[in-house]
Design an enzyme around this catalytic site. Structure first.
Site, short mmCIF file in Angstrom:
data_model
loop_
_atom_site.label_atom_id
_atom_site.label_comp_id
_atom_site.label_asym_id
_atom_site.label_seq_id
_atom_site.Cartn_x
_atom_site.Cartn_y
_atom_site.Cartn_z
N TYR A 160 0.83 -1.20 0.00
CA TYR A 160 0.00 0.00 0.00
C TYR A 160 0.86 1.26 0.00
CZ TYR A 160 -4.07 2.89 1.02
OH TYR A 160 -5.08 3.82 0.96
N LYS A 164 1.01 4.19 -2.97
CA LYS A 164 0.65 5.59 -2.71
C LYS A 164 1.86 6.52 -2.80
CE LYS A 164 -3.74 4.84 -2.11
NZ LYS A 164 -4.75 5.35 -3.06
#
Length: 241
Positions: A160, A164
């Site tokens: 993740y 991002k």
């Protein structure tokens, strides 16, 4: 600032629930035509029924379609559908995202590909197909919903965080590549949001999805001379550690 998007068309990915749903409703309230996509037909149909039921004036200016943004073929079809439904694109909100939270050793290759494929490659796919349409219009907006996880790493966030962090860098590069074509690019980095996304779920102390949508509205309401390139949104009173 008052946001009036009458005559403008927006596409919101991951728009059937959570932050994306809130953005869809906020843009409709500003009189935009809004298209959105979701991963399941059931989710898209339910969102359309609820949105149209809330206000009958929405019926003719909102439409939804199933699309996995990680699939270039499905994104291509999504934008071809948008051309038929609305004929134009002025605003692209890249919101679709997934989270699989494991340490890297425990993460299966297909899980890694799912997170990177949706959160990063999915934004590439949508920008790749969206930019020529914005250029044809003489400009427009791309709003990428990233996360504070795009600047703050955390345990269990290898995939993740990578997606991002990458999205934040890609967004800045797109801005620099296309700003003189009238294309404005903004990255929104929310902290903990009270939705079903992620590990912790909903809580009163978290940011509301509608608060993120309001930040998107603020960005779009800025005068043409001004570009808000980067917005961080945090809970005002998170639990003390």
């Amino acid at each position: 600032m008052t946001l009036n998007l009458k005559g403008k068309t927006a596409l919101v990915t991951g728009g059937s629930r959570g932050i994306g749903r809130a953005v869809v409703e906020r843009l409709l309230a500003a009189e935009a035509n809004v298209a959105f996509c979701g991963r399941s037909q059931e989710g898209v149909d339910k969102a359309l029924e609820e949105i149209r039921g809330a206000n009958s004036t929405f019926a003719l200016k909102v439409a939804g379609r199933v699309a996995d943004v990680g699939s270039e073929e499905q994104v291509r079809s999504l934008f071809e559908w948008l051309d038929v439904e609305f004929g134009v694109l002025d605003i692209l909100v890249n919101n679709a995202g997934v989270g699989i939270f494991k340490d890297l050793a425990a993460m299966a290759p297909e899980e890694w590909q799912t997170v990177i494929g949706t959160n990063l490659t999915g934004v590439y796919n949508c920008c790749h197909h969206g930019l020529p349409r914005l250029q044809k219009q003489g400009g427009g907006w791309i709003v990428n919903i990233a996360s504070l996880a795009g600047k703050n790493a955390f345990a269990g966030g290898a995939a993740y965080n990578a997606s991002k962090f990458g999205l934040c860098g890609m967004s800045e590069a797109i801005l620099l590549d296309h700003r003189y074509e009238g294309v404005k690019v903004t990255t929104v980095l929310p902290g903990s949001v009270s939705t079903d996304f992620g590990r912790a779920g909903k809580a009163d102390w978290k940011i509301g999805a509608e608060d993120v949508a309001e930040a998107v509205a603020m960005i779009l309401a800025m005068p043409d001379r001004t570009l808000v390139s980067h917005v961080e949104i945090r809970p005002s009173r998170p639990p003390r550690k």
